[in-house]
Design an enzyme around this catalytic site. Structure first.
Site, PDB file in Angstrom:
ATOM      1  N   LYS A 171       0.874  -1.222   0.025  1.00  0.00           N
ATOM      2  CA  LYS A 171      -0.135   0.139   0.080  1.00  0.00           C
ATOM      3  C   LYS A 171       0.926   1.482   0.079  1.00  0.00           C
ATOM      4  O   LYS A 171       1.486   1.643   1.111  1.00  0.00           O
ATOM      5  CB  LYS A 171      -1.144  -0.029   1.336  1.00  0.00           C
ATOM      6  CG  LYS A 171      -1.881   1.331   0.982  1.00  0.00           C
ATOM      7  CD  LYS A 171      -2.812   1.686   2.080  1.00  0.00           C
ATOM      8  CE  LYS A 171      -2.024   2.685   2.989  1.00  0.00           C
ATOM      9  NZ  LYS A 171      -1.643   3.869   2.022  1.00  0.00           N
ATOM     10  N   CYS A 280      14.242  10.812   5.680  1.00  0.00           N
ATOM     11  CA  CYS A 280      14.354  10.492   6.979  1.00  0.00           C
ATOM     12  C   CYS A 280      15.755  10.528   7.525  1.00  0.00           C
ATOM     13  O   CYS A 280      15.886  10.451   8.545  1.00  0.00           O
ATOM     14  CB  CYS A 280      13.740   9.094   7.093  1.00  0.00           C
ATOM     15  SG  CYS A 280      14.348   7.942   5.820  1.00  0.00           S
ATOM     16  N   GLU A 380      10.487  15.702  14.126  1.00  0.00           N
ATOM     17  CA  GLU A 380      10.740  15.550  12.627  1.00  0.00           C
ATOM     18  C   GLU A 380      10.006  16.774  11.985  1.00  0.00           C
ATOM     19  O   GLU A 380       8.866  16.917  11.945  1.00  0.00           O
ATOM     20  CB  GLU A 380      10.101  14.293  12.115  1.00  0.00           C
ATOM     21  CG  GLU A 380      11.193  13.270  11.988  1.00  0.00           C
ATOM     22  CD  GLU A 380      10.835  12.210  10.817  1.00  0.00           C
ATOM     23  OE1 GLU A 380       9.412  11.699  11.303  1.00  0.00           O
ATOM     24  OE2 GLU A 380      11.390  11.803  10.065  1.00  0.00           O
TER      25      GLU A 380
HETATM   26  P1  NAD Z   1       3.045   8.312   7.515  1.00  0.00           P
HETATM   27  O1  NAD Z   1       3.448   7.527   8.957  1.00  0.00           O
HETATM   28  O2  NAD Z   1       2.028   9.377   7.804  1.00  0.00           O
HETATM   29  O3  NAD Z   1       2.265   7.330   6.562  1.00  0.00           O
HETATM   30  C1  NAD Z   1       3.068   6.275   6.003  1.00  0.00           C
HETATM   31  C2  NAD Z   1       2.179   5.162   5.460  1.00  0.00           C
HETATM   32  O4  NAD Z   1       1.356   4.777   6.476  1.00  0.00           O
HETATM   33  C3  NAD Z   1       1.360   5.691   4.464  1.00  0.00           C
HETATM   34  O5  NAD Z   1       0.939   4.802   3.340  1.00  0.00           O
HETATM   35  C4  NAD Z   1      -0.049   5.960   5.161  1.00  0.00           C
HETATM   36  O6  NAD Z   1      -1.322   5.851   4.182  1.00  0.00           O
HETATM   37  C5  NAD Z   1       0.023   4.739   6.048  1.00  0.00           C
HETATM   38  N1  NAD Z   1      -0.807   4.770   7.251  1.00  0.00           N
HETATM   39  C6  NAD Z   1      -1.167   6.073   7.809  1.00  0.00           C
HETATM   40  N2  NAD Z   1      -1.856   5.552   8.995  1.00  0.00           N
HETATM   41  C7  NAD Z   1      -2.121   4.246   8.924  1.00  0.00           C
HETATM   42  C8  NAD Z   1      -2.674   3.328   9.830  1.00  0.00           C
HETATM   43  N3  NAD Z   1      -3.627   3.803  10.751  1.00  0.00           N
HETATM   44  N4  NAD Z   1      -2.799   1.992   9.515  1.00  0.00           N
HETATM   45  C9  NAD Z   1      -1.912   1.818   8.405  1.00  0.00           C
HETATM   46  N5  NAD Z   1      -1.359   2.517   7.652  1.00  0.00           N
HETATM   47  C10 NAD Z   1      -1.272   3.821   7.773  1.00  0.00           C
HETATM   48  O7  NAD Z   1       4.299   8.714   7.031  1.00  0.00           O
HETATM   49  P2  NAD Z   1       4.524   9.679   5.752  1.00  0.00           P
HETATM   50  O8  NAD Z   1       4.112  11.067   6.112  1.00  0.00           O
HETATM   51  O9  NAD Z   1       3.906   9.047   4.463  1.00  0.00           O
HETATM   52  O10 NAD Z   1       6.175   9.717   5.567  1.00  0.00           O
HETATM   53  C11 NAD Z   1       7.049  10.324   6.342  1.00  0.00           C
HETATM   54  C12 NAD Z   1       7.580   9.552   7.441  1.00  0.00           C
HETATM   55  O11 NAD Z   1       8.222   8.485   6.968  1.00  0.00           O
HETATM   56  C13 NAD Z   1       8.604  10.297   8.195  1.00  0.00           C
HETATM   57  O12 NAD Z   1       8.311  10.132   9.437  1.00  0.00           O
HETATM   58  C14 NAD Z   1       9.891   9.613   7.760  1.00  0.00           C
HETATM   59  O13 NAD Z   1      10.912   9.946   8.697  1.00  0.00           O
HETATM   60  C15 NAD Z   1       9.444   8.384   7.536  1.00  0.00           C
HETATM   61  N6  NAD Z   1      10.338   7.597   6.710  1.00  0.00           N
HETATM   62  C16 NAD Z   1      11.181   6.798   7.135  1.00  0.00           C
HETATM   63  C17 NAD Z   1      12.038   6.081   6.481  1.00  0.00           C
HETATM   64  C18 NAD Z   1      13.232   5.162   6.860  1.00  0.00           C
HETATM   65  O14 NAD Z   1      13.820   4.070   6.012  1.00  0.00           O
HETATM   66  N7  NAD Z   1      13.325   5.184   8.270  1.00  0.00           N
HETATM   67  C19 NAD Z   1      12.011   6.361   4.899  1.00  0.00           C
HETATM   68  C20 NAD Z   1      11.151   7.236   4.398  1.00  0.00           C
HETATM   69  C21 NAD Z   1      10.265   7.836   5.295  1.00  0.00           C
END
Ligand code: NAD
Length: 491
Positions: A171, A280, A380
């Site tokens: 997803k 990230c 962040e």
């Molecule tokens: P997010 O956590 O808001 O969303 C990530 C994904 O989770 C999306 O697909 C979203 O639809 C889904 N999601 C949201 N709520 C959910 C739920 N209740 N149940 C299941 N899925 C759910 O993150 P974002 O805003 O899309 O991305 C930014 C974040 O990702 C930052 O915190 C960043 O640091 C992190 N990130 C980490 C890495 C890593 O490798 N550690 C890499 C890229 C991004």
């Protein structure tokens, strides 16, 4: 393109139309109908049906399919780069120079890894048995990805899973689903059987949670924010799924008094502005020895002011918009609150006007005078913002570097070999760069310490995480009455 299930495109069941929006100008790239729990169910069923054959395919077959996939991605590189730039606002230099070639290289890496499923032991440890280790796939994997590197995140999730013989439902983030759908189509074109790779687009709490809760899903691999990661873990715990979490980061950038300042300044600008700071591992907190503080701030401020914001499709553009207006407003909110609490905004701190006013742009922003325990240093921001703080001793620098809940990545800048080795030892992060910040390679793991999660992406470490270890123990004596039976009964 809405959903990719069982080797074909189909519309979503929710009836909810989502406008994929170009953040550079607010125009609609395409509309798609989001999936919901019904699509999640169908995708898991397709993945489950494909599992027996794919998991038993000879490694060389999986490898050959991934090699073909690498070739197809390479041929379609321009199309992938342009779609990624349109849906996420990334400068075309970034998508053609990093996102797409990185994905092709990752695919080639996992094509090789597919032939390296190894067990560690084969010996008579008890004297009476031959013990052997098998590494086996886990089953249907559900992966949930963020919007900041939509194509690379799809690749980091799909490739190790399918190379190891699992089948997958991904997803992507609802706002950037297009290159994940294109990637799934390319998998089919490469000859990967229908149902091995499925993509369900939809909202996290709807399609995402349906996958997390699904009883036929055996592993959950999530990349995203730490708060959602906690939710993922909680839901996955109900059915005892394996959990792999790549969460947020707040990377420190430590500049010692003996550092090459020109290198550190350039590294800080590139490391904090990559992907408009929505990375990230981006440099977010620079700790600079007090004797070099002014020089560092002046150098970064000069370069920040010269960065060219513009149309992501223009090769002359250095910095694109944030992924959405919502994300831009969130970044601006962090900066405004820091200003209210006494921080100084050295450059930036505003959105540009003129021809860029309709886009989600924000100027590179350098902040000094923020307290270590303030929000802009601890949380962040995920935007083009760097906070700079001074330190006096090496121990103080290490303490400050470790003083957030996160531990994804860090860098230290010094010409002293011993200091560099101490920095690697002292900083609690999954990656510590010395005299650089950001580079990643397919052969090396990416993943966090502390609240940045656990589990590794890329590299053979990630490949192994998508397998489970089985111990096979064969009796080699042929004896009916074994000596150990006497501990249970005397006959
Ligand atoms: P997010 O956590 O808001 O969303 C990530 C994904 O989770 C999306 O697909 C979203 O639809 C889904 N999601 C949201 N709520 C959910 C739920 N209740 N149940 C299941 N899925 C759910 O993150 P974002 O805003 O899309 O991305 C930014 C974040 O990702 C930052 O915190 C960043 O640091 C992190 N990130 C980490 C890495 C890593 O490798 N550690 C890499 C890229 C991004």
């Amino acid at each position: 393109m809405h959903q990719y299930i069982g080797g074909g495109l189909r519309t979503g069941s929710s009836g909810v139309v989502h406008h994929v929006t170009n953040p550079a100008d607010g125009t609609t790239v395409t509309d798609l109908v989001l999936g919901d729990e019904r699509d999640a169910d169908q995708a898991v069923a397709a993945a489950r049906a494909a599992y027996p054959e794919w998991s038993r395919a000879a490694p060389v077959e999986r490898s050959a399919a991934l090699h073909r996939l690498a070739g197809i991605l390479d041929q379609r590189a321009r199309e992938f780069a342009e779609t990624e730039s349109r849906q996420a606002g990334k400068p075309i230099r970034l998508t053609t120079g990093f996102d797409v070639p990185g994905t092709v290289d990752n695919t080639a890496f996992f094509a090789g890894a597919a032939r390296h499923l190894e067990g560690r032991a084969c010996a008579e440890y008890s004297g009476d048995h031959t013990s052997a280790i098998r590494r086996e796939p886990i089953g249907v994997v559900a992966s949930i990805a963020p919007w900041n590197y939509p194509l690379q995140m799809a690749a980091w999730k799909i490739l190790p899973a399918v190379a190891a013989g699992n089948t997958i439902v991904l997803k992507p983030a609802e706002i950037t689903p297009l290159t994940a759908l294109m990637f799934a189509q390319a998998c089919t074109d490469a000859g990967i059987p229908d149902g091995v790779v499925n993509v369900v687009t939809g909202r996290g709490p709807v399609a995402g949670e349906a996958l997390l809760a699904h009883p036929d899903v055996r592993m959950v691999s999530f990349t995203g924010s730490t708060p959602v990661g906690r939710r993922v873990m909680e839901i996955a715990s109900r059915t005892v799924k394996r959990v792999h979490l790549e969460l947020g980061g707040k990377a420190p950038f430590v500049v010692f008094d003996d550092a090459d300042l020109e290198a550190a300044v350039h590294g800080a600008v590139a490391g904090s502005l990559i992907n408009t700071g929505q990375d990230c591992t981006a440099a977010t907190r620079a700790y600079v020895h007090r004797s070099r503080f002014e020089e560092f701030v002046a150098g970064v401020a000069d370069l920040y002011a010269s960065v060219k914001l513009g149309d992501p499709m223009d090769p002359a553009t250095d910095l694109g918009p944030l992924v959405s207006h919502k994300q831009r407003d969130s970044v601006a909110g962090f900066v405004e609150r820091a200003r209210t609490h006494g921080a100084e905004i050295v450059v930036g701190g505003q959105a540009p006007g003129g021809g860029l006013a309709a886009g989600a742009y924000y100027r590179p922003t350098l902040v000094t005078g923020a307290a270590q325990d303030s929000e802009i240093v601890q949380d962040e921001v995920f935007g083009p913002v760097l906070a700079v703080l001074p330190f006096d001793t090496d121990d103080e620098a290490f303490t400050l570097a470790n003083d957030t809940p996160y531990g994804l990545a860090a860098s230290a800048w010094t010409r002293d070999h011993h200091r560099a080795l101490r920095a690697v030892r002292e900083i609690a992060a999954g990656c510590v760069w010395i005299n650089d910040h950001i580079p990643i390679i397919s052969e090396m793991p990416h993943g966090g310490y502390k609240a940045s999660g656990f589990g590794k992406d890329m590299s053979s470490y990630s490949f192994e995480e998508y397998t489970q270890v089985k111990h096979a123990m064969h009796d080699i004596t042929g004896v009916a009455r074994k000596p150990w039976h006497r501990t249970i009964f005397e006959l």
